[in-house]
Design a protein around this motif. Structure first.
Motif, PDB file in Angstrom:
ATOM      1  N   PRO A   1       0.800  -1.227   0.000  1.00  0.00           N
ATOM      2  CA  PRO A   1       0.000   0.000   0.000  1.00  0.00           C
ATOM      3  C   PRO A   1       0.832   1.277   0.000  1.00  0.00           C
ATOM      4  CG  PRO A   1      -0.114  -1.125   2.133  1.00  0.00           C
ATOM      5  CD  PRO A   1       0.524  -2.074   1.172  1.00  0.00           C
ATOM      6  N   GLU A   2       2.046   1.232   0.564  1.00  0.00           N
ATOM      7  CA  GLU A   2       2.886   2.436   0.565  1.00  0.00           C
ATOM      8  C   GLU A   2       3.180   2.916  -0.845  1.00  0.00           C
ATOM      9  OE1 GLU A   2       4.542  -0.217   3.954  1.00  0.00           O
ATOM     10  OE2 GLU A   2       3.601  -0.443   1.981  1.00  0.00           O
ATOM     11  N   VAL A   3       3.194   1.997  -1.791  1.00  0.00           N
ATOM     12  CA  VAL A   3       3.487   2.349  -3.183  1.00  0.00           C
ATOM     13  C   VAL A   3       2.209   2.633  -3.968  1.00  0.00           C
ATOM     14  CG1 VAL A   3       4.368   1.440  -5.385  1.00  0.00           C
ATOM     15  CG2 VAL A   3       5.699   1.165  -3.280  1.00  0.00           C
ATOM     16  N   PHE A   4       1.175   1.838  -3.763  1.00  0.00           N
ATOM     17  CA  PHE A   4       0.045   1.885  -4.672  1.00  0.00           C
ATOM     18  C   PHE A   4      -1.140   2.713  -4.201  1.00  0.00           C
ATOM     19  CE2 PHE A   4       2.411  -1.930  -5.843  1.00  0.00           C
ATOM     20  CZ  PHE A   4       2.609  -1.669  -7.186  1.00  0.00           C
ATOM     21  N   ASN A   5      -1.212   3.051  -2.927  1.00  0.00           N
ATOM     22  CA  ASN A   5      -2.302   3.914  -2.479  1.00  0.00           C
ATOM     23  C   ASN A   5      -2.107   5.334  -2.998  1.00  0.00           C
ATOM     24  OD1 ASN A   5      -3.429   1.779  -1.132  1.00  0.00           O
ATOM     25  ND2 ASN A   5      -2.981   2.543   0.930  1.00  0.00           N
ATOM     26  N   ASN A   6      -3.198   5.918  -3.488  1.00  0.00           N
ATOM     27  CA  ASN A   6      -3.157   7.310  -3.977  1.00  0.00           C
ATOM     28  C   ASN A   6      -2.070   7.516  -5.022  1.00  0.00           C
ATOM     29  OD1 ASN A   6      -4.094  10.024  -3.988  1.00  0.00           O
ATOM     30  ND2 ASN A   6      -2.412  10.645  -2.655  1.00  0.00           N
ATOM     31  N   LEU A   7      -1.943   6.552  -5.921  1.00  0.00           N
ATOM     32  CA  LEU A   7      -0.905   6.624  -6.952  1.00  0.00           C
ATOM     33  C   LEU A   7      -1.399   7.477  -8.113  1.00  0.00           C
ATOM     34  CD1 LEU A   7       1.900   5.622  -7.839  1.00  0.00           C
ATOM     35  CD2 LEU A   7       0.767   3.686  -8.941  1.00  0.00           C
ATOM     36  N   ARG A   8      -0.936   8.699  -8.138  1.00  0.00           N
ATOM     37  CA  ARG A   8      -1.311   9.627  -9.212  1.00  0.00           C
ATOM     38  C   ARG A   8      -0.193  10.647  -9.410  1.00  0.00           C
ATOM     39  NH1 ARG A   8      -6.213  13.094  -6.405  1.00  0.00           N
ATOM     40  NH2 ARG A   8      -5.351  13.205  -4.293  1.00  0.00           N
ATOM     41  N   PRO A   9      -0.107  11.215 -10.614  1.00  0.00           N
ATOM     42  CA  PRO A   9       1.012  12.122 -10.920  1.00  0.00           C
ATOM     43  C   PRO A   9       1.116  13.321  -9.979  1.00  0.00           C
ATOM     44  CG  PRO A   9      -0.083  11.436 -12.931  1.00  0.00           C
ATOM     45  CD  PRO A   9      -0.931  10.919 -11.810  1.00  0.00           C
ATOM     46  N   SER A  10      -0.010  13.911  -9.608  1.00  0.00           N
ATOM     47  CA  SER A  10       0.056  15.108  -8.773  1.00  0.00           C
ATOM     48  C   SER A  10       0.641  14.836  -7.399  1.00  0.00           C
ATOM     49  CB  SER A  10      -1.345  15.726  -8.625  1.00  0.00           C
ATOM     50  OG  SER A  10      -2.218  14.837  -7.942  1.00  0.00           O
ATOM     51  N   ALA A  11       0.597  13.570  -6.956  1.00  0.00           N
ATOM     52  CA  ALA A  11       1.176  13.211  -5.662  1.00  0.00           C
ATOM     53  C   ALA A  11       2.682  13.003  -5.756  1.00  0.00           C
ATOM     54  CB  ALA A  11       0.510  11.940  -5.131  1.00  0.00           C
ATOM     55  N   LEU A  12       3.223  13.049  -6.982  1.00  0.00           N
ATOM     56  CA  LEU A  12       4.644  12.759  -7.191  1.00  0.00           C
ATOM     57  C   LEU A  12       5.366  13.906  -7.902  1.00  0.00           C
ATOM     58  CD1 LEU A  12       4.166   9.052  -8.260  1.00  0.00           C
ATOM     59  CD2 LEU A  12       5.291   9.835  -6.173  1.00  0.00           C
ATOM     60  N   LYS A  13       4.840  15.096  -7.763  1.00  0.00           N
ATOM     61  CA  LYS A  13       5.435  16.230  -8.468  1.00  0.00           C
ATOM     62  C   LYS A  13       6.888  16.463  -8.058  1.00  0.00           C
ATOM     63  CE  LYS A  13       1.286  18.919  -9.580  1.00  0.00           C
ATOM     64  NZ  LYS A  13       0.560  20.191  -9.362  1.00  0.00           N
ATOM     65  N   GLU A  14       7.202  16.242  -6.793  1.00  0.00           N
ATOM     66  CA  GLU A  14       8.573  16.477  -6.334  1.00  0.00           C
ATOM     67  C   GLU A  14       9.537  15.494  -6.972  1.00  0.00           C
ATOM     68  OE1 GLU A  14      11.052  17.269  -2.161  1.00  0.00           O
ATOM     69  OE2 GLU A  14       9.015  16.468  -2.093  1.00  0.00           O
ATOM     70  N   VAL A  15       9.128  14.228  -7.069  1.00  0.00           N
ATOM     71  CA  VAL A  15       9.974  13.220  -7.717  1.00  0.00           C
ATOM     72  C   VAL A  15      10.161  13.561  -9.192  1.00  0.00           C
ATOM     73  CG1 VAL A  15      10.274  10.771  -8.214  1.00  0.00           C
ATOM     74  CG2 VAL A  15       9.115  11.478  -6.108  1.00  0.00           C
ATOM     75  N   LEU A  16       9.067  13.898  -9.865  1.00  0.00           N
ATOM     76  CA  LEU A  16       9.147  14.211 -11.294  1.00  0.00           C
ATOM     77  C   LEU A  16      10.020  15.440 -11.534  1.00  0.00           C
ATOM     78  CD1 LEU A  16       5.413  13.604 -12.338  1.00  0.00           C
ATOM     79  CD2 LEU A  16       7.355  12.030 -12.536  1.00  0.00           C
ATOM     80  N   ALA A  17       9.893  16.448 -10.684  1.00  0.00           N
ATOM     81  CA  ALA A  17      10.681  17.669 -10.859  1.00  0.00           C
ATOM     82  C   ALA A  17      12.160  17.444 -10.586  1.00  0.00           C
ATOM     83  CB  ALA A  17      10.142  18.768  -9.944  1.00  0.00           C
ATOM     84  N   SER A  18      12.491  16.428  -9.794  1.00  0.00           N
ATOM     85  CA  SER A  18      13.895  16.173  -9.456  1.00  0.00           C
ATOM     86  C   SER A  18      14.698  15.655 -10.641  1.00  0.00           C
ATOM     87  CB  SER A  18      13.976  15.150  -8.314  1.00  0.00           C
ATOM     88  OG  SER A  18      13.682  13.840  -8.783  1.00  0.00           O
ATOM     89  N   GLY A  19      14.012  15.094 -11.635  1.00  0.00           N
ATOM     90  CA  GLY A  19      14.725  14.491 -12.758  1.00  0.00           C
ATOM     91  C   GLY A  19      15.181  13.075 -12.484  1.00  0.00           C
ATOM     92  N   PHE A  20      14.645  12.460 -11.424  1.00  0.00           N
ATOM     93  CA  PHE A  20      15.013  11.077 -11.108  1.00  0.00           C
ATOM     94  C   PHE A  20      14.723  10.138 -12.268  1.00  0.00           C
ATOM     95  CE2 PHE A  20      13.359   6.924  -9.729  1.00  0.00           C
ATOM     96  CZ  PHE A  20      14.506   6.369  -9.192  1.00  0.00           C
ATOM     97  N   LEU A  21      13.632  10.394 -12.985  1.00  0.00           N
ATOM     98  CA  LEU A  21      13.336   9.532 -14.123  1.00  0.00           C
ATOM     99  C   LEU A  21      12.683  10.340 -15.226  1.00  0.00           C
ATOM    100  CD1 LEU A  21      10.238   7.163 -13.609  1.00  0.00           C
ATOM    101  CD2 LEU A  21      10.354   9.523 -12.859  1.00  0.00           C
ATOM    102  N   THR A  22      12.838   9.836 -16.436  1.00  0.00           N
ATOM    103  CA  THR A  22      12.134  10.377 -17.582  1.00  0.00           C
ATOM    104  C   THR A  22      12.142   9.317 -18.671  1.00  0.00           C
ATOM    105  OG1 THR A  22      11.868  12.320 -19.005  1.00  0.00           O
ATOM    106  CG2 THR A  22      14.100  11.438 -18.786  1.00  0.00           C
ATOM    107  N   VAL A  23      11.394   9.551 -19.715  1.00  0.00           N
ATOM    108  CA  VAL A  23      11.422   8.692 -20.895  1.00  0.00           C
ATOM    109  C   VAL A  23      12.002   9.514 -22.033  1.00  0.00           C
ATOM    110  CG1 VAL A  23      10.038   7.399 -22.565  1.00  0.00           C
ATOM    111  CG2 VAL A  23       9.458   7.305 -20.129  1.00  0.00           C
ATOM    112  N   LEU A  24      13.037   8.987 -22.670  1.00  0.00           N
ATOM    113  CA  LEU A  24      13.697   9.741 -23.735  1.00  0.00           C
ATOM    114  C   LEU A  24      12.733   9.990 -24.895  1.00  0.00           C
ATOM    115  CD1 LEU A  24      17.281   8.150 -23.877  1.00  0.00           C
ATOM    116  CD2 LEU A  24      16.411  10.006 -22.441  1.00  0.00           C
ATOM    117  N   PRO A  25      12.945  11.077 -25.620  1.00  0.00           N
ATOM    118  CA  PRO A  25      12.012  11.452 -26.689  1.00  0.00           C
ATOM    119  C   PRO A  25      11.946  10.475 -27.857  1.00  0.00           C
ATOM    120  CG  PRO A  25      13.382  13.316 -26.061  1.00  0.00           C
ATOM    121  CD  PRO A  25      13.957  12.109 -25.395  1.00  0.00           C
TER     122      PRO A  25
END
Length: 352
Positions: free
Chosen positions: A120-144
């Motif tokens: 549940p720590e991973v899958f509860n409330n799993l949505r992009p807006s809850a992970l904005k800090e991770v996304l903004a950090s550049g930890f992951l991306t998909v190449l163009p």
């Protein structure tokens, strides 16, 4: 090679069509339609990908919908309490991931839901807006751009994670979110993905967060609990500490997956023999410009409503859904023991 804008727009259009398009095939005269028939399916694969799916996945277009119906019938008969989508497009993901072996596809589907209920720590409330800090950090991306085989390249940069900001499970949530978005594309279901992991600057203290407990769970999901084909994992700029990390991971890897790990160190020429320079950003000796995380972040954030419907709705208890199904090996929720953690840290220190 597919450009980012064309690829992401096609993915969005494709997922919409899979949900709403009418069926292109009818049941034979000797078959009765299933009750509450799910939305129909229209294939979005090119002729080349249809041929590739036939050769590599044993997918026969003329039998595709009958295969889907067979899996649907198995779910209804063997797992009547499994709360899952039975739409053609959704079930096809599992058939393709297991080369149209009905029994293995059903087990993968059960594992998929079991994984989500057991962590549940991973899958509860799993949505992009809850992970904005991770996304903004550049930890992951998909190449163009995709690689020459048509695989999307998932780029991971653990050095961008600051453990004091949020726990490692947030990174795992972002990875899973990305995989869920990628697998909506039929192209990805057939071609699979490639992972490019840059371990530059990963320290002992950061590596210690990825212990056996986390490793078993993540690998259990990727190998046995998610319908995606991982064609290669390319590791670059790995420090000596990575030997300790890989020593933790390897016991849980199936031989087929273990053989798809390639350690390049700082030798970018070695990387370029597998991933050509024209699809790589300058950071990895490529000619595709600077690494840009904004395009993929925008794709995920634009999918907020889809993830809210899928992951943020209350559901029945785990036991009533999964019945007698057990999570894949490594996905139980037991707490890691102190001995296991001490052994892991000893492995990491020995690499220095």
């Amino acid at each position: 090679m597919t450009s980012v804008r064309g690829s992401w727009e096609l993915m969005s259009e494709e997922s919409d069509s899979l949900r709403t398009s009418p069926s292109v095939a009818s049941l034979s005269e000797n078959e009765l339609p299933p009750p509450s028939a799910p939305a129909g399916y229209v294939c979005s694969l090119t002729e080349d990908l249809v041929a590739k799916a036939r050769e590599e996945l044993q997918e026969k277009p003329e039998w595709r919908l009958r295969d889907v119906q067979a899996l649907r019938d198995m779910v209804r008969k063997e797992c009547p309490n499994l709360s899952t989508s039975l739409e053609d497009a959704f079930l096809l993901r599992f058939l393709r991931a297991r080369k149209f072996d009905y029994d293995r596809a059903l087990q993968l589907l059960i594992n998929y839901h079991s994984c989500r209920r057991s962590w549940p720590e991973v899958f509860n409330n799993l949505r992009p807006s809850a992970l904005k800090e991770v996304l903004a950090s550049g930890f992951l991306t998909v190449l163009p751009h995709t690689d020459p085989r048509g695989c999307h390249v998932l780029c991971l940069r653990p050095d961008r994670w600051i453990p004091s900001n949020y726990p490692i499970t947030e990174n795992i949530r972002a990875i899973y979110l990305t995989l869920e978005k990628l697998i909506q594309s039929e192209e990805t279901q057939v071609n699979g993905i490639v992972i490019l992991a840059d371990y530059k600057g990963v320290s002992l203290s950061k590596a210690s967060h990825f212990g056996p407990f986390i490793a078993k769970k993540v690998i259990g999901i990727l190998q046995d609990g998610f319908p995606i084909r991982i064609k290669a994992v390319h590791v670059v700029n790995e420090p000596r500490i990575f030997k300790g990390i890989f020593a933790i991971i390897k016991p849980f890897l199936k031989e087929k997956i273990a053989n798809r790990f390639f350690l390049h160190g700082s030798d970018l020429n070695s990387l370029h023999t597998n991933l050509p320079r024209n699809i790589l950003p300058r950071e990895y000796g490529g000619t595709a410009g600077e690494l840009d995380i904004t395009a993929w972040n925008a794709v995920l954030l634009a999918s907020e409503e889809d993830f809210v419907r899928e992951f943020c709705q209350p559901g029945p208890p785990c036991d009533s859904i999964l019945g007698q199904a057990l999570p894949p090996e490594g996905l139980s929720s037991e707490v890691p023991c102190d001995d296991s953690m001490r052994a892991m840290k000893s492995q990491l220190y020995s690499c220095y």
